[in-house]
Write a protein that holds these residues in place. Structure first.
Motif, PDB file in Angstrom:
ATOM      1  N   ALA A 130      76.826  68.839  76.074  1.00  0.00           N
ATOM      2  CA  ALA A 130      77.022  67.458  76.514  1.00  0.00           C
ATOM      3  C   ALA A 130      77.668  67.416  77.894  1.00  0.00           C
ATOM      4  O   ALA A 130      77.267  66.642  78.773  1.00  0.00           O
ATOM      5  CB  ALA A 130      77.876  66.704  75.496  1.00  0.00           C
ATOM      6  N   ILE A 160      68.757  59.152  74.710  1.00  0.00           N
ATOM      7  CA  ILE A 160      69.166  60.498  74.299  1.00  0.00           C
ATOM      8  C   ILE A 160      68.500  60.798  72.961  1.00  0.00           C
ATOM      9  O   ILE A 160      68.807  60.162  71.944  1.00  0.00           O
ATOM     10  CB  ILE A 160      70.693  60.611  74.158  1.00  0.00           C
ATOM     11  CG1 ILE A 160      71.388  60.248  75.467  1.00  0.00           C
ATOM     12  CG2 ILE A 160      71.076  62.030  73.719  1.00  0.00           C
ATOM     13  CD1 ILE A 160      72.898  60.208  75.363  1.00  0.00           C
ATOM     14  N   ASN A 162      68.592  62.830  70.241  1.00  0.00           N
ATOM     15  CA  ASN A 162      69.492  63.742  69.515  1.00  0.00           C
ATOM     16  C   ASN A 162      70.761  62.941  69.235  1.00  0.00           C
ATOM     17  O   ASN A 162      71.272  62.264  70.123  1.00  0.00           O
ATOM     18  CB  ASN A 162      69.837  64.986  70.352  1.00  0.00           C
ATOM     19  CG  ASN A 162      70.745  65.960  69.620  1.00  0.00           C
ATOM     20  OD1 ASN A 162      71.884  65.646  69.319  1.00  0.00           O
ATOM     21  ND2 ASN A 162      70.257  67.154  69.354  1.00  0.00           N
ATOM     22  N   ARG A 163      71.254  63.007  68.003  1.00  0.00           N
ATOM     23  CA  ARG A 163      72.519  62.346  67.705  1.00  0.00           C
ATOM     24  C   ARG A 163      73.432  63.287  66.913  1.00  0.00           C
ATOM     25  O   ARG A 163      74.187  62.862  66.035  1.00  0.00           O
ATOM     26  CB  ARG A 163      72.293  61.028  66.949  1.00  0.00           C
ATOM     27  CG  ARG A 163      73.503  60.114  66.988  1.00  0.00           C
ATOM     28  CD  ARG A 163      73.194  58.637  66.807  1.00  0.00           C
ATOM     29  NE  ARG A 163      72.513  58.329  65.569  1.00  0.00           N
ATOM     30  CZ  ARG A 163      71.300  57.782  65.497  1.00  0.00           C
ATOM     31  NH1 ARG A 163      70.649  57.481  66.615  1.00  0.00           N
ATOM     32  NH2 ARG A 163      70.756  57.529  64.341  1.00  0.00           N
ATOM     33  N   GLY A 168      74.156  65.129  71.092  1.00  0.00           N
ATOM     34  CA  GLY A 168      73.787  63.739  71.309  1.00  0.00           C
ATOM     35  C   GLY A 168      74.901  62.730  71.161  1.00  0.00           C
ATOM     36  O   GLY A 168      75.027  61.804  71.972  1.00  0.00           O
ATOM     37  N   ALA A 172      76.369  60.492  74.162  1.00  0.00           N
ATOM     38  CA  ALA A 172      76.214  59.036  74.105  1.00  0.00           C
ATOM     39  C   ALA A 172      77.542  58.353  74.381  1.00  0.00           C
ATOM     40  O   ALA A 172      77.618  57.354  75.110  1.00  0.00           O
ATOM     41  CB  ALA A 172      75.664  58.624  72.738  1.00  0.00           C
ATOM     42  N   SER A 184      70.318  55.988  71.430  1.00  0.00           N
ATOM     43  CA  SER A 184      70.493  57.272  70.745  1.00  0.00           C
ATOM     44  C   SER A 184      69.451  57.378  69.635  1.00  0.00           C
ATOM     45  O   SER A 184      69.431  56.569  68.698  1.00  0.00           O
ATOM     46  CB  SER A 184      71.906  57.350  70.169  1.00  0.00           C
ATOM     47  OG  SER A 184      72.070  58.501  69.384  1.00  0.00           O
ATOM     48  N   ASP A 186      67.386  59.556  66.637  1.00  0.00           N
ATOM     49  CA  ASP A 186      67.235  60.692  65.720  1.00  0.00           C
ATOM     50  C   ASP A 186      66.303  60.268  64.586  1.00  0.00           C
ATOM     51  O   ASP A 186      65.656  59.222  64.665  1.00  0.00           O
ATOM     52  CB  ASP A 186      68.591  61.212  65.225  1.00  0.00           C
ATOM     53  CG  ASP A 186      69.256  60.305  64.193  1.00  0.00           C
ATOM     54  OD1 ASP A 186      68.740  59.188  63.942  1.00  0.00           O
ATOM     55  OD2 ASP A 186      70.292  60.710  63.635  1.00  0.00           O
ATOM     56  N   SER A 226      66.118  64.927  76.237  1.00  0.00           N
ATOM     57  CA  SER A 226      65.525  65.351  74.971  1.00  0.00           C
ATOM     58  C   SER A 226      66.184  66.632  74.480  1.00  0.00           C
ATOM     59  O   SER A 226      66.198  67.644  75.173  1.00  0.00           O
ATOM     60  CB  SER A 226      64.021  65.581  75.141  1.00  0.00           C
ATOM     61  OG  SER A 226      63.458  65.996  73.919  1.00  0.00           O
TER      62      SER A 226
END
Length: 289
Positions: A130, A160, A162-163, A168, A172, A184, A186, A226
């Protein structure tokens, strides 16, 4: 970046030491360890890599936690490749956790709420990937340095994909904390992260569920990041805004080969910058000892 890190390392009264724990034959983990060693050597940090059996990892981490000569610990995942890896993450002492995988979120990032809640807290250790992505966005110069910190990404919409707690979610929070609207994404859908002022005038980050799809989120965003290694999350070039900034973090190529026909910038990988972020975290850990 290496020069800046080297200058900071020289200010410490002792030589810093980072310990690496490798307990698998995963090729990506081995490459990551090699990059870590190279960067440590370049900036003047000792790097001790121990290769051992998965069954001995817990015992070894506990020993590193109490070893005064060790300033930071990095564990190369996957080890077991299942939920047992999460059990390993929480073994690493907070004060030596250079990956920031075992830090309480409320100590790292602004609190995410569905309404009035706790105030934003200043970030300290941030998971390395991150932080690396944030550094890339600074280098691309999308931050407006002429305005206050919480407004520097005002007007930007960021997708984004991915969480996770590792990539992610902290990202975020970081970007929303600078004023961006963050979508965000997923498997559970799309959540909107944004900075809001509560009724008592305290800034906080809100997370709201939406009905948007991946395609919707990409189409609305000037920055697309990504980080999900799965073809179901591949970004169609036709979804991109003209001039979009695209960053591929996952091992899977989630952008098509024609991405630069629409995008203004494309970063295909972030691996070595992640090492720089990791060593920046090492300096933060050592500074607290």
């Amino acid at each position: 970046m290496h020069v800046q890190l080297s200058d900071k390392v020289r200010k410490f009264s002792k030589r810093l030491c980072l310990a690496g724990v490798l307990a698998s034959d995963d090729a990506g983990s081995r490459q990551y360890a090699d990059w870590t060693r190279e960067t440590c050597q370049a900036i003047g940090v000792d790097f001790c890599l121990v290769c051992l059996s998965p069954r001995n990892v817990a015992t070894y981490i506990k020993a590193l936690n109490t070893n005064p000569c060790i300033d930071g610990i990095i564990v190369y995942y996957p080890i077991f490749g299942d939920s047992r890896d999460d059990d390993v993450k929480i073994l690493v002492n907070h004060g030596k956790d250079v990956e920031a995988l075992n830090c309480r979120p409320t100590l790292q990032f602004p609190e995410v709420t569905d309404g009035p809640g706790q105030p934003c807290l200043a970030p300290t250790l941030v998971p390395c990937t991150a932080r690396a992505i944030e550094s890339i966005l600074h280098m691309i110069e999308i931050y407006d340095q002429s305005v206050p910190t919480k407004q520097q990404l005002g007007g930007w919409e960021v997708c984004i994909i991915n969480r996770s707690d590792v990539v992610g979610l902290p990202l975020a929070r970081l970007l929303a904390g600078q004023g961006a609207r963050v979508y965000s994404v997923d498997v559970a859908g799309v959540q909107l992260f944004q900075l809001q002022s509560s009724s008592c005038g305290v800034d906080e980050i809100q997370s709201l569920a939406t009905e948007w799809t991946l395609q919707d989120a990409v189409k609305m965003s000037g920055v697309i990041i990504s980080a999900v290694p799965h073809p179901a999350f591949k970004v169609d070039t036709e979804w991109l805004q003209s001039g979009a900034i695209c960053i591929n973090v996952s091992s899977f190529k989630n952008f098509k080969s024609d991405v630069l026909e629409i995008a203004s910038k494309f970063m295909p990988r972030v691996g070595k910058l992640t090492i720089v972020a990791l060593l920046s975290n090492l300096l933060l850990c050592a500074d607290k000892h």
